[in-house]
Write a protein that holds these residues in place. Structure first.
Motif, PDB file in Angstrom:
ATOM      1  N   UNK A 106       0.862  -1.175   0.000  1.00  0.00           N
ATOM      2  CA  UNK A 106       0.000   0.000   0.000  1.00  0.00           C
ATOM      3  C   UNK A 106       0.899   1.226   0.000  1.00  0.00           C
ATOM      4  N   UNK A 107       0.851   1.971  -1.087  1.00  0.00           N
ATOM      5  CA  UNK A 107       1.656   3.195  -1.198  1.00  0.00           C
ATOM      6  C   UNK A 107       0.759   4.346  -0.769  1.00  0.00           C
ATOM      7  N   UNK A 108       0.986   4.819   0.437  1.00  0.00           N
ATOM      8  CA  UNK A 108       0.145   5.877   1.000  1.00  0.00           C
ATOM      9  C   UNK A 108       0.581   7.229   0.475  1.00  0.00           C
ATOM     10  N   UNK A 109       1.893   7.457   0.463  1.00  0.00           N
ATOM     11  CA  UNK A 109       2.458   8.691  -0.082  1.00  0.00           C
ATOM     12  C   UNK A 109       3.760   8.342  -0.792  1.00  0.00           C
ATOM     13  N   UNK A 110       4.199   9.244  -1.665  1.00  0.00           N
ATOM     14  CA  UNK A 110       5.514   9.092  -2.276  1.00  0.00           C
ATOM     15  C   UNK A 110       5.540   8.180  -3.471  1.00  0.00           C
ATOM     16  N   UNK A 111       6.666   7.450  -3.619  1.00  0.00           N
ATOM     17  CA  UNK A 111       6.880   6.669  -4.825  1.00  0.00           C
ATOM     18  C   UNK A 111       7.769   5.473  -4.525  1.00  0.00           C
ATOM     19  N   UNK A 112       7.559   4.393  -5.290  1.00  0.00           N
ATOM     20  CA  UNK A 112       8.375   3.191  -5.131  1.00  0.00           C
ATOM     21  C   UNK A 112       8.529   2.502  -6.484  1.00  0.00           C
ATOM     22  N   UNK A 113       9.751   2.090  -6.759  1.00  0.00           N
ATOM     23  CA  UNK A 113      10.061   1.263  -7.931  1.00  0.00           C
ATOM     24  C   UNK A 113      10.248  -0.165  -7.434  1.00  0.00           C
ATOM     25  N   UNK A 114       9.561  -1.114  -8.066  1.00  0.00           N
ATOM     26  CA  UNK A 114       9.565  -2.494  -7.583  1.00  0.00           C
ATOM     27  C   UNK A 114       9.850  -3.454  -8.726  1.00  0.00           C
ATOM     28  N   UNK A 122       0.900 -10.265  -7.300  1.00  0.00           N
ATOM     29  CA  UNK A 122       1.061  -9.218  -6.296  1.00  0.00           C
ATOM     30  C   UNK A 122       0.016  -8.142  -6.546  1.00  0.00           C
ATOM     31  N   UNK A 123      -0.138  -7.262  -5.550  1.00  0.00           N
ATOM     32  CA  UNK A 123      -1.051  -6.141  -5.718  1.00  0.00           C
ATOM     33  C   UNK A 123      -0.448  -4.903  -5.063  1.00  0.00           C
ATOM     34  N   UNK A 124      -0.574  -3.774  -5.754  1.00  0.00           N
ATOM     35  CA  UNK A 124      -0.184  -2.480  -5.203  1.00  0.00           C
ATOM     36  C   UNK A 124      -1.432  -1.629  -5.086  1.00  0.00           C
ATOM     37  N   UNK A 125      -1.649  -1.070  -3.924  1.00  0.00           N
ATOM     38  CA  UNK A 125      -2.845  -0.275  -3.660  1.00  0.00           C
ATOM     39  C   UNK A 125      -2.457   1.169  -3.358  1.00  0.00           C
ATOM     40  N   UNK A 126      -3.196   2.113  -3.933  1.00  0.00           N
ATOM     41  CA  UNK A 126      -3.067   3.528  -3.572  1.00  0.00           C
ATOM     42  C   UNK A 126      -4.478   4.065  -3.306  1.00  0.00           C
ATOM     43  N   UNK A 127      -4.578   5.336  -3.019  1.00  0.00           N
ATOM     44  CA  UNK A 127      -5.897   5.910  -2.740  1.00  0.00           C
ATOM     45  C   UNK A 127      -6.802   5.911  -3.963  1.00  0.00           C
ATOM     46  N   UNK A 128      -6.211   5.906  -5.158  1.00  0.00           N
ATOM     47  CA  UNK A 128      -7.032   5.963  -6.376  1.00  0.00           C
ATOM     48  C   UNK A 128      -6.923   4.731  -7.252  1.00  0.00           C
ATOM     49  N   UNK A 129      -5.983   3.825  -6.968  1.00  0.00           N
ATOM     50  CA  UNK A 129      -5.736   2.723  -7.889  1.00  0.00           C
ATOM     51  C   UNK A 129      -5.484   1.409  -7.168  1.00  0.00           C
ATOM     52  N   UNK A 130      -5.914   0.332  -7.820  1.00  0.00           N
ATOM     53  CA  UNK A 130      -5.558  -1.025  -7.418  1.00  0.00           C
ATOM     54  C   UNK A 130      -4.849  -1.655  -8.610  1.00  0.00           C
ATOM     55  N   UNK A 131      -3.623  -2.109  -8.398  1.00  0.00           N
ATOM     56  CA  UNK A 131      -2.779  -2.570  -9.499  1.00  0.00           C
ATOM     57  C   UNK A 131      -2.425  -4.029  -9.264  1.00  0.00           C
ATOM     58  N   UNK A 141       3.851   6.240  -8.351  1.00  0.00           N
ATOM     59  CA  UNK A 141       4.055   7.528  -7.679  1.00  0.00           C
ATOM     60  C   UNK A 141       2.681   8.121  -7.352  1.00  0.00           C
ATOM     61  N   UNK A 142       2.532   8.541  -6.104  1.00  0.00           N
ATOM     62  CA  UNK A 142       1.242   8.999  -5.611  1.00  0.00           C
ATOM     63  C   UNK A 142       1.304  10.483  -5.293  1.00  0.00           C
ATOM     64  N   UNK A 143       0.292  11.230  -5.738  1.00  0.00           N
ATOM     65  CA  UNK A 143       0.128  12.600  -5.259  1.00  0.00           C
ATOM     66  C   UNK A 143      -1.321  12.784  -4.819  1.00  0.00           C
ATOM     67  N   UNK A 144      -1.698  13.988  -4.491  1.00  0.00           N
ATOM     68  CA  UNK A 144      -3.016  14.222  -3.897  1.00  0.00           C
ATOM     69  C   UNK A 144      -4.163  13.912  -4.848  1.00  0.00           C
ATOM     70  N   UNK A 145      -3.936  14.060  -6.137  1.00  0.00           N
ATOM     71  CA  UNK A 145      -5.035  13.968  -7.089  1.00  0.00           C
ATOM     72  C   UNK A 145      -5.010  12.730  -7.978  1.00  0.00           C
ATOM     73  N   UNK A 146      -3.901  11.980  -8.013  1.00  0.00           N
ATOM     74  CA  UNK A 146      -3.840  10.877  -8.960  1.00  0.00           C
ATOM     75  C   UNK A 146      -2.693   9.929  -8.591  1.00  0.00           C
ATOM     76  N   UNK A 147      -2.711   8.775  -9.234  1.00  0.00           N
ATOM     77  CA  UNK A 147      -1.622   7.810  -9.136  1.00  0.00           C
ATOM     78  C   UNK A 147      -0.974   7.671 -10.499  1.00  0.00           C
ATOM     79  N   UNK A 148       0.347   7.726 -10.505  1.00  0.00           N
ATOM     80  CA  UNK A 148       1.109   7.464 -11.728  1.00  0.00           C
ATOM     81  C   UNK A 148       1.610   6.027 -11.679  1.00  0.00           C
TER      82      UNK A 148
END
Length: 222
Positions: A106-114, A122-131, A141-148
């Motif tokens: 779960x990427x709450x803030x910031x960014x991670x390369x995996x 595997x699954x990566x979760x952010x506030x706007x996306x489930x990957x 990479x997570x910011x206030x309005x979107x997930x990259x």
């Protein structure tokens, strides 16, 4: 990736290339003598694991929470997966702690390369996306309005949290289909994005930490 996007990306990558090259050279020297093992390979700046100051060799496992401060960075191995966590990030790991098998981030803030072990779901979760991913190199990479999300290679299922029906599956070989994923209220839930803030050299480094090679020839992408 378009010609212009690739040129812009290469310019950005070159700007920070010198510092990255020095860090990678040190890690490669460690690899050559077999001194990099599971756990933290490199911690720069204020990095915390469950609130404790990170140190080289420290184990990170599912159930742990990694937090990086300003100008900080963390390179680490958990089981057969490897991660580079950027500054100002909070990443929560889950899975089987006994086997060091990461199932989700779960990427709450910031960014991670995996980079993940081939074949493992595997699954990566952010506030706007489930990957949803399998054996993939991926940058989030997570910011206030979107997930990259850049699926650097492999396959990923990109699902907007607020509109799962708008999801899509991407299959890439070399940063071919980066995406922005938005919350409810935007005209589009998913849209094309440029390649930003991560490099092939970083992917090569992470894969080397777990004894693998990237599934493309870096010489073809100078």
């Amino acid at each position: 990736m378009t010609g212009n996007s690739r040129r812009d990306w290469l310019k950005c990558a070159a700007a920070g290339g010198a510092a990255l090259a020095v860090a990678m050279a040190r890690l490669r020297q460690a690899l050559a003598v077999g001194s990099v093992e599971a756990g933290i390979a490199r911690a720069r700046g204020d990095v915390r694991v469950n609130g404790q100051a990170a140190r080289r060799g420290m184990e990170v496992k599912p159930g742990d929470v990694v937090v990086t401060g300003r100008d900080a960075e963390l390179v680490m191995v958990v089981g057969r997966d490897a991660f580079l966590v950027r500054a100002n990030s909070r990443v929560e790991f889950s899975g089987d702690a006994a086997r060091l098998a990461v199932a989700a981030l779960r990427v709450v803030t910031g960014a991670v390369l995996s980079v993940f072990e081939p074949g493992a779901r595997k699954r990566i979760q952010t506030s706007t996306a489930s990957i949803g991913i399998r054996g993939t190199g991926v940058y989030v990479e997570v910011d206030e309005m979107r997930t990259y999300v850049c699926t650097c290679y492999g396959e990923a299922e990109l699902t907007p949290v607020d509109d799962p029906k708008a999801g899509e599956t991407v299959r890439t070989t070399h940063h071919d289909q980066p995406r922005y994923i938005y919350p409810k209220g935007m005209p589009r839930m998913i849209e094309h994005a440029p390649v930003i803030n991560h490099t092939d050299a970083e992917l090569v480094l992470l894969e080397s930490l777990v004894g693998r090679k990237v599934p493309f020839d870096p010489k073809n992408y100078p």
